[in-house]
Scaffold this active site. Structure first.
Site, mmCIF file in Angstrom:
data_model
loop_
_atom_site.group_PDB
_atom_site.id
_atom_site.type_symbol
_atom_site.label_atom_id
_atom_site.label_comp_id
_atom_site.label_asym_id
_atom_site.label_seq_id
_atom_site.Cartn_x
_atom_site.Cartn_y
_atom_site.Cartn_z
ATOM 1 N N ARG A 28 -53.317 -16.714 18.967
ATOM 2 C CA ARG A 28 -53.119 -17.480 20.200
ATOM 3 C C ARG A 28 -53.964 -16.950 21.346
ATOM 4 N NH1 ARG A 28 -47.834 -17.709 17.654
ATOM 5 N NH2 ARG A 28 -47.298 -15.749 18.641
ATOM 6 N N GLU A 62 -42.607 -2.685 13.989
ATOM 7 C CA GLU A 62 -41.218 -2.277 13.789
ATOM 8 C C GLU A 62 -41.017 -1.800 12.342
ATOM 9 O OE1 GLU A 62 -38.654 -5.401 15.015
ATOM 10 O OE2 GLU A 62 -36.830 -4.228 14.685
HETATM 11 P P1 AMP Z 1 -46.497 -6.791 20.893
HETATM 12 O O1 AMP Z 1 -47.644 -6.226 20.095
HETATM 13 O O2 AMP Z 1 -45.170 -6.201 20.545
HETATM 14 O O3 AMP Z 1 -46.778 -6.743 22.385
HETATM 15 O O4 AMP Z 1 -46.370 -8.326 20.465
HETATM 16 C C1 AMP Z 1 -47.238 -9.283 20.984
HETATM 17 C C2 AMP Z 1 -47.729 -10.213 19.914
HETATM 18 O O5 AMP Z 1 -46.650 -10.700 19.104
HETATM 19 C C3 AMP Z 1 -48.389 -11.410 20.552
HETATM 20 O O6 AMP Z 1 -49.578 -11.708 19.833
HETATM 21 C C4 AMP Z 1 -47.364 -12.524 20.457
HETATM 22 O O7 AMP Z 1 -47.980 -13.731 20.103
HETATM 23 C C5 AMP Z 1 -46.372 -12.068 19.381
HETATM 24 N N1 AMP Z 1 -44.959 -12.117 19.847
HETATM 25 C C6 AMP Z 1 -44.138 -11.048 20.018
HETATM 26 N N2 AMP Z 1 -42.907 -11.423 20.420
HETATM 27 C C7 AMP Z 1 -42.949 -12.775 20.549
HETATM 28 C C8 AMP Z 1 -42.001 -13.773 20.966
HETATM 29 N N3 AMP Z 1 -40.736 -13.463 21.349
HETATM 30 N N4 AMP Z 1 -42.387 -15.069 20.978
HETATM 31 C C9 AMP Z 1 -43.664 -15.398 20.606
HETATM 32 N N5 AMP Z 1 -44.594 -14.526 20.211
HETATM 33 C C10 AMP Z 1 -44.270 -13.214 20.176
#
Ligand code: AMP
Length: 181
Positions: A64, A101
């Site tokens: 995205r 995780e």
């Molecule tokens: P992080 O690496 O934990 O910051 O997760 C970010 C990535 O995971 C991004 O590319 C988001 O598209 C996806 N992501 C994580 N949590 C969500 C959520 N609640 N809704 C949609 N996409 C998420």
């Protein structure tokens, strides 16, 4: 066409409970992408704070981050660099591994995608823990690029990603915040 401001974007993001796993509130941006005014306002608001930052490249995280990143790059007069899942790029790559995780994931970019002369803005749709953004920053810095900042449509501040990037000295902006995860 009616103008929408950045503060009016929240209703264009659809929340799907328990997707892809129980307990996750999935923030679906396809509803925002499908509205012409909201899409235009999003790209303008993501790009505006960086207009005078001398950005040479926008780096977008698969998948995205590609949609928003390429449009922001056009708005800033910058190039676009894809940060991809492992094994998708055809030329010589650099790779980082980062923790999820459960288990690990990898992110790759072309080794000639940026140089030490470049000033890069990182873009993704959403920041949660900041794990993928931090991995992207490590990749870009491994090629000696200057990471000027990071920007997201959505921040989940309770998961700590923005604080993590700010602690690493990265100016981090987002348009819409949601409590929880
Ligand atoms: P992080 O690496 O934990 O910051 O997760 C970010 C990535 O995971 C991004 O590319 C988001 O598209 C996806 N992501 C994580 N949590 C969500 C959520 N609640 N809704 C949609 N996409 C998420």
């Amino acid at each position: 066409m009616k103008q929408i401001s950045a503060t009016e974007l929240r209703p264009f993001i659809r929340t799907i409970a328990d997707y892809p796993r129980p307990g996750i509130q999935f923030r679906d941006i396809t509803t925002l992408l499908g509205n012409a005014q909201a899409l235009r306002a999003t790209i303008a608001a993501l790009a505006a704070p960086w207009a005078d930052a001398g950005i040479t490249h926008v780096a977008g995280i698969e998948a995205r981050g590609f949609i928003f990143g390429a449009a922001v790059a056009c708005q800033l007069g910058a190039g676009f660099v894809p940060l991809r899942k492992q094994g998708k790029l055809p030329h010589t790559t650099v790779m980082v591994e980062y923790s999820l995780e459960y288990g690990t994931d990898q992110l790759e970019m072309h080794a000639d995608g940026v140089t030490g002369a470049d000033r890069v803005l990182l873009v993704d749709d959403l920041i949660a823990t900041g794990g993928s953004a931090a991995a992207g920053i490590r990749l870009l810095r491994s090629l000696d690029a200057t990471v000027v900042g990071a920007t997201f449509v959505i921040d989940l501040p309770d998961l700590g990603g923005t604080a993590r990037l700010e602690q690493a000295g990265i100016r981090t902006l987002s348009l819409v915040r949601f409590d929880g995860h």
